[in-house]
Design an enzyme around this catalytic site. Structure first.
Site, short mmCIF file in Angstrom:
data_model
loop_
_atom_site.label_atom_id
_atom_site.label_comp_id
_atom_site.label_asym_id
_atom_site.label_seq_id
_atom_site.Cartn_x
_atom_site.Cartn_y
_atom_site.Cartn_z
N GLY A 23 -17.58 63.81 -13.76
CA GLY A 23 -16.21 63.49 -13.42
C GLY A 23 -15.21 64.26 -14.25
N LYS A 168 -29.65 55.03 -5.42
CA LYS A 168 -28.99 56.18 -4.81
C LYS A 168 -29.20 56.21 -3.29
CE LYS A 168 -27.33 57.73 -8.62
NZ LYS A 168 -25.87 57.57 -8.87
N VAL A 194 -29.05 66.48 -13.63
CA VAL A 194 -27.90 67.22 -14.12
C VAL A 194 -28.09 67.60 -15.59
CG1 VAL A 194 -25.40 67.23 -14.41
CG2 VAL A 194 -26.44 65.94 -12.52
#
Length: 305
Positions: A23, A168, A194
């Site tokens: 983010g 997810k 990630v």
């Protein structure tokens, strides 16, 4: 042929949740490209981190938005034409378990419903995971590579307590169902593990890492690569559906050792046999759809300031 360019009503977008590595990096990248950004965070303490942005902060607006408080979501989306949504677990419930599935599904539902009720929203980029693609009972017998058309099996995930994959998968399915029902233009990014600065051995994506490695579907994605993929998918009017996003496949011993040493730097290394060192697992997962979309992204112009 170059991808189609973007045509949105305004240059104001919302990043939710903006407090995590993805983010925060998205906020920075969007500001650099000329967007006005609503950085929606769950905790007021998160505001301090935006002081470290290496770009002009005049177009940044930091807002509090609890994914379980519908009004706060609506407030964060006001005036925005685009939304980048990624789920950050609540601070009091940071580990993934069966309960987290309910939390993540509820959050996804609230955000998509709010997007449907916000007339200015033109597009939603929903961050999901490759774990919502690869976990199936028949994964070894599938002849074609795994791609965006595959979904993880919910019963399989429950049976083997793959809570991250379950969360997810169900959250993304919930978002898609609501988006189609309400007519929301949504695209999802199914990211590999990630490779962010805060990556640790506790990352829930790593549950089943050995099996992913043996099956040739253990994929990682650099943080900057993932951020650019999000922006590209948002800006390209031809983007649609789901996109698997990764730029590295962990399919040989050297890669696995390197990742393990990164996750557990204090652990002693164990020498393997020469034969095992040479084994390369066949890659069985593809990101061709995303590769076609991003080929010309770097050459695209930024927004006019």
């Amino acid at each position: 042929m170059a991808p189609a360019s973007f045509h949105h009503i305004t240059n104001t977008v919302c990043v939710m949740d903006a407090s995590g590595s993805l983010g925060f990096s998205l906020v920075e990248r969007l500001l650099q490209r000329g967007y006005t950004v609503h950085a929606a965070v769950q905790n007021h303490d998160c505001e301090l981190q935006f002081g470290g942005l290496s770009c002009d902060k005049k177009k940044l607006k930091i807002l509090y938005a609890d994914p379980f408080d519908y009004k706060s979501i609506i407030d964060a989306l006001r005036g925005c034409c685009g939304v980048f949504y990624n789920f950050e677990p609540p601070q009091d419930q940071s580990s993934y378990d069966e309960f987290m599935t309910e939390v993540e599904v509820r959050a996804a539902h609230n955000v998509l419903e709010a997007c449907a009720q916000t007339e200015t929203i033109d597009k939603v980029v929903f961050t999901s995971s490759a774990t919502a693609v690869i976990w199936r009972d028949d994964r070894k017998s599938i002849t074609a590579d795994f791609d965006e058309r595959h979904w993880s099996d919910i019963n399989f995930c429950r049976k083997f307590k793959l809570w991250h994959a379950l969360s997810k998968t169900l959250a993304e399915k919930t978002a898609w169902a609501l988006a189609m029902d309400r007519g929301v233009n949504m695209v999802s990014v199914n990211a590999g593990l990630v490779m962010s600065p805060d990556l640790s051995i506790k990352n829930p994506y790593l549950k089943g890492a050995a099996e992913m490695y043996e099956d040739g579907v253990f994929v990682t994605v650099g943080l900057n690569f993932l951020v650019d993929a999000h922006v590209c998918i948002y800006e390209d009017v031809s983007s649609y559906g789901r996109y698997l996003c990764f730029n590295h496949v962990v399919n040989q011993h050297e890669d696995a050792v390197k990742l393990a040493s990164m996750l557990t730097p204090s652990a002693p290394s164990h020498p393997q046999s020469f034969d095992q060192d040479l084994r390369i697992r066949q890659q069985r997962i593809s990101s061709k759809k995303l590769n076609k979309l991003t080929v010309d992204f770097e050459s695209r112009p930024q927004l006019e300031n």
